[in-house]
Design a protein around this motif. Structure first.
Motif, PDB file in Angstrom:
ATOM      1  N   ALA A  11      -7.445 -11.171   6.909  1.00 28.75           N
ATOM      2  CA  ALA A  11      -8.874 -11.422   6.707  1.00 28.75           C
ATOM      3  C   ALA A  11      -9.161 -12.919   6.723  1.00 28.75           C
ATOM      4  CB  ALA A  11      -9.346 -10.806   5.385  1.00 28.75           C
ATOM      5  N   ASN A  12      -8.288 -13.715   6.106  1.00 29.94           N
ATOM      6  CA  ASN A  12      -8.504 -15.157   6.098  1.00 29.94           C
ATOM      7  C   ASN A  12      -8.399 -15.728   7.511  1.00 29.94           C
ATOM      8  OD1 ASN A  12      -8.825 -17.733   4.564  1.00 29.94           O
ATOM      9  ND2 ASN A  12      -6.881 -18.152   5.561  1.00 29.94           N
ATOM     10  N   LEU A  13      -7.397 -15.296   8.262  1.00 35.22           N
ATOM     11  CA  LEU A  13      -7.245 -15.781   9.632  1.00 35.22           C
ATOM     12  C   LEU A  13      -8.446 -15.378  10.478  1.00 35.22           C
ATOM     13  CD1 LEU A  13      -5.478 -17.292  11.628  1.00 35.22           C
ATOM     14  CD2 LEU A  13      -4.288 -15.149  12.096  1.00 35.22           C
ATOM     15  N   GLN A  14      -8.941 -14.170  10.300  1.00 37.03           N
ATOM     16  CA  GLN A  14     -10.137 -13.740  11.029  1.00 37.03           C
ATOM     17  C   GLN A  14     -11.327 -14.628  10.699  1.00 37.03           C
ATOM     18  OE1 GLN A  14     -10.218  -9.616   9.812  1.00 37.03           O
ATOM     19  NE2 GLN A  14      -9.302  -8.947  11.753  1.00 37.03           N
ATOM     20  N   SER A  15     -11.463 -15.019   9.441  1.00 35.78           N
ATOM     21  CA  SER A  15     -12.585 -15.882   9.062  1.00 35.78           C
ATOM     22  C   SER A  15     -12.415 -17.296   9.628  1.00 35.78           C
ATOM     23  CB  SER A  15     -12.759 -15.924   7.542  1.00 35.78           C
ATOM     24  OG  SER A  15     -11.728 -16.672   6.931  1.00 35.78           O
ATOM     25  N   LEU A  16     -11.177 -17.757   9.748  1.00 36.14           N
ATOM     26  CA  LEU A  16     -10.937 -19.093  10.309  1.00 36.14           C
ATOM     27  C   LEU A  16     -11.290 -19.170  11.787  1.00 36.14           C
ATOM     28  CD1 LEU A  16      -7.486 -19.920   8.663  1.00 36.14           C
ATOM     29  CD2 LEU A  16      -9.666 -21.036   8.158  1.00 36.14           C
ATOM     30  N   VAL A  17     -11.109 -18.071  12.512  1.00 36.34           N
ATOM     31  CA  VAL A  17     -11.330 -18.095  13.960  1.00 36.34           C
ATOM     32  C   VAL A  17     -12.631 -17.429  14.390  1.00 36.34           C
ATOM     33  CG1 VAL A  17      -8.864 -18.189  14.415  1.00 36.34           C
ATOM     34  CG2 VAL A  17     -10.014 -15.981  14.455  1.00 36.34           C
ATOM     35  N   SER A  18     -13.349 -16.804  13.474  1.00 35.13           N
ATOM     36  CA  SER A  18     -14.556 -16.064  13.812  1.00 35.13           C
ATOM     37  C   SER A  18     -15.541 -16.931  14.602  1.00 35.13           C
ATOM     38  CB  SER A  18     -15.226 -15.558  12.538  1.00 35.13           C
ATOM     39  OG  SER A  18     -16.400 -14.859  12.863  1.00 35.13           O
ATOM     40  N   GLY A  19     -15.829 -16.497  15.812  1.00 35.40           N
ATOM     41  CA  GLY A  19     -16.790 -17.209  16.655  1.00 35.40           C
ATOM     42  C   GLY A  19     -16.285 -18.525  17.225  1.00 35.40           C
ATOM     43  N   GLN A  20     -15.019 -18.843  17.012  1.00 35.64           N
ATOM     44  CA  GLN A  20     -14.457 -20.112  17.468  1.00 35.64           C
ATOM     45  C   GLN A  20     -13.505 -19.885  18.646  1.00 35.64           C
ATOM     46  OE1 GLN A  20     -15.563 -22.881  15.951  1.00 35.64           O
ATOM     47  NE2 GLN A  20     -16.689 -21.543  14.555  1.00 35.64           N
ATOM     48  N   ALA A  21     -13.425 -20.869  19.507  1.00 31.49           N
ATOM     49  CA  ALA A  21     -12.417 -20.849  20.558  1.00 31.49           C
ATOM     50  C   ALA A  21     -11.079 -21.193  19.906  1.00 31.49           C
ATOM     51  CB  ALA A  21     -12.749 -21.865  21.642  1.00 31.49           C
ATOM     52  N   VAL A  22     -10.047 -20.449  20.240  1.00 35.08           N
ATOM     53  CA  VAL A  22      -8.711 -20.697  19.704  1.00 35.08           C
ATOM     54  C   VAL A  22      -7.859 -21.288  20.820  1.00 35.08           C
ATOM     55  CG1 VAL A  22      -6.643 -19.647  18.708  1.00 35.08           C
ATOM     56  CG2 VAL A  22      -8.907 -18.819  18.036  1.00 35.08           C
ATOM     57  N   GLU A  23      -7.198 -22.383  20.501  1.00 35.89           N
ATOM     58  CA  GLU A  23      -6.328 -23.050  21.468  1.00 35.89           C
ATOM     59  C   GLU A  23      -4.894 -22.981  20.965  1.00 35.89           C
ATOM     60  OE1 GLU A  23      -5.501 -27.590  22.731  1.00 35.89           O
ATOM     61  OE2 GLU A  23      -7.585 -26.944  22.867  1.00 35.89           O
ATOM     62  N   CYS A  24      -3.991 -22.494  21.805  1.00 37.94           N
ATOM     63  CA  CYS A  24      -2.575 -22.406  21.444  1.00 37.94           C
ATOM     64  C   CYS A  24      -1.757 -23.171  22.477  1.00 37.94           C
ATOM     65  CB  CYS A  24      -2.109 -20.953  21.409  1.00 37.94           C
ATOM     66  SG  CYS A  24      -2.917 -19.950  20.152  1.00 37.94           S
ATOM     67  N   ARG A  25      -0.718 -23.826  21.988  1.00 38.49           N
ATOM     68  CA  ARG A  25       0.197 -24.515  22.900  1.00 38.49           C
ATOM     69  C   ARG A  25       1.621 -24.200  22.483  1.00 38.49           C
ATOM     70  NH1 ARG A  25       2.184 -29.099  20.457  1.00 38.49           N
ATOM     71  NH2 ARG A  25       0.980 -29.795  18.685  1.00 38.49           N
ATOM     72  N   GLN A  26       2.429 -23.916  23.475  1.00 37.52           N
ATOM     73  CA  GLN A  26       3.824 -23.591  23.200  1.00 37.52           C
ATOM     74  C   GLN A  26       4.565 -24.854  22.806  1.00 37.52           C
ATOM     75  OE1 GLN A  26       5.828 -21.284  26.196  1.00 37.52           O
ATOM     76  NE2 GLN A  26       7.829 -21.584  25.261  1.00 37.52           N
ATOM     77  N   ARG A  34      11.436 -15.884  22.984  1.00 37.56           N
ATOM     78  CA  ARG A  34       9.993 -15.772  22.736  1.00 37.56           C
ATOM     79  C   ARG A  34       9.375 -17.153  22.562  1.00 37.56           C
ATOM     80  NH1 ARG A  34      10.743 -11.645  17.796  1.00 37.56           N
ATOM     81  NH2 ARG A  34      11.885 -13.492  17.149  1.00 37.56           N
ATOM     82  N   ALA A  35       8.127 -17.267  22.976  1.00 36.21           N
ATOM     83  CA  ALA A  35       7.396 -18.520  22.814  1.00 36.21           C
ATOM     84  C   ALA A  35       7.072 -18.749  21.343  1.00 36.21           C
ATOM     85  CB  ALA A  35       6.107 -18.488  23.616  1.00 36.21           C
ATOM     86  N   VAL A  36       7.235 -19.987  20.898  1.00 36.82           N
ATOM     87  CA  VAL A  36       6.805 -20.426  19.575  1.00 36.82           C
ATOM     88  C   VAL A  36       5.616 -21.347  19.833  1.00 36.82           C
ATOM     89  CG1 VAL A  36       7.423 -21.699  17.490  1.00 36.82           C
ATOM     90  CG2 VAL A  36       9.147 -20.296  18.660  1.00 36.82           C
ATOM     91  N   ALA A  37       4.479 -21.029  19.232  1.00 34.50           N
ATOM     92  CA  ALA A  37       3.255 -21.776  19.540  1.00 34.50           C
ATOM     93  C   ALA A  37       2.551 -22.261  18.278  1.00 34.50           C
ATOM     94  CB  ALA A  37       2.303 -20.904  20.351  1.00 34.50           C
ATOM     95  N   ARG A  38       1.780 -23.307  18.425  1.00 35.47           N
ATOM     96  CA  ARG A  38       0.877 -23.804  17.373  1.00 35.47           C
ATOM     97  C   ARG A  38      -0.533 -23.544  17.863  1.00 35.47           C
ATOM     98  NH1 ARG A  38       3.263 -27.321  13.487  1.00 35.47           N
ATOM     99  NH2 ARG A  38       1.282 -27.051  12.444  1.00 35.47           N
ATOM    100  N   CYS A  39      -1.343 -22.959  17.007  1.00 35.34           N
ATOM    101  CA  CYS A  39      -2.709 -22.607  17.382  1.00 35.34           C
ATOM    102  C   CYS A  39      -3.698 -23.304  16.455  1.00 35.34           C
ATOM    103  CB  CYS A  39      -2.904 -21.093  17.316  1.00 35.34           C
ATOM    104  SG  CYS A  39      -1.856 -20.183  18.454  1.00 35.34           S
ATOM    105  N   SER A  40      -4.845 -23.619  17.015  1.00 32.32           N
ATOM    106  CA  SER A  40      -5.891 -24.267  16.232  1.00 32.32           C
ATOM    107  C   SER A  40      -7.248 -23.716  16.648  1.00 32.32           C
ATOM    108  CB  SER A  40      -5.860 -25.783  16.424  1.00 32.32           C
ATOM    109  OG  SER A  40      -6.088 -26.104  17.781  1.00 32.32           O
ATOM    110  N   ALA A  41      -8.188 -23.849  15.755  1.00 35.92           N
ATOM    111  CA  ALA A  41      -9.577 -23.480  16.011  1.00 35.92           C
ATOM    112  C   ALA A  41     -10.440 -24.606  15.477  1.00 35.92           C
ATOM    113  CB  ALA A  41      -9.932 -22.163  15.341  1.00 35.92           C
ATOM    114  N   LYS A  42     -11.283 -25.130  16.310  1.00 41.87           N
ATOM    115  CA  LYS A  42     -12.174 -26.228  15.921  1.00 41.87           C
ATOM    116  C   LYS A  42     -11.369 -27.422  15.386  1.00 41.87           C
ATOM    117  CE  LYS A  42     -16.874 -26.229  14.283  1.00 41.87           C
ATOM    118  NZ  LYS A  42     -17.826 -25.735  13.324  1.00 41.87           N
ATOM    119  N   GLY A  43     -10.179 -27.655  15.996  1.00 40.51           N
ATOM    120  CA  GLY A  43      -9.339 -28.776  15.600  1.00 40.51           C
ATOM    121  C   GLY A  43      -8.523 -28.553  14.337  1.00 40.51           C
TER     122      GLY A  43
END
Length: 65
Positions: A11-26, A34-43
């Motif tokens: 639920a917390n993760l959903q609220s962090l990304v709600s309506g935001q573009a999510v950017e992930c980089r391996q 498997r890919a290990v990635a860091r993801c961010s939303a709104k910086g």
């Protein structure tokens, strides 16, 4: 930690990304290939936000927030 609320992390993760573009980089590949990635939303780093909010624990590797 929100141990008595098993869906609190989701639920917390959903609220962090709600309506935001999510950017992930391996950043790595694990020993299973498997890919290990860091993801961010709104910086905002989502891993750091989850750990700092008590919704996740830092277990593997380093996490500098």
């Amino acid at each position: 930690m929100h141990a008595r609320r098993p869906y609190a992390s989701t639920a917390n993760l959903q609220s962090l990304v709600s309506g935001q573009a999510v950017e992930c980089r391996q950043i790595d590949t694990d020993h299973y290939g498997r890919a290990v990635a860091r993801c961010s939303a709104k910086g905002r780093d989502l891993s750091c936000a989850q750990v700092q909010g008590g919704f996740a624990v830092k277990r593997y590797g380093s996490l500098s927030c």
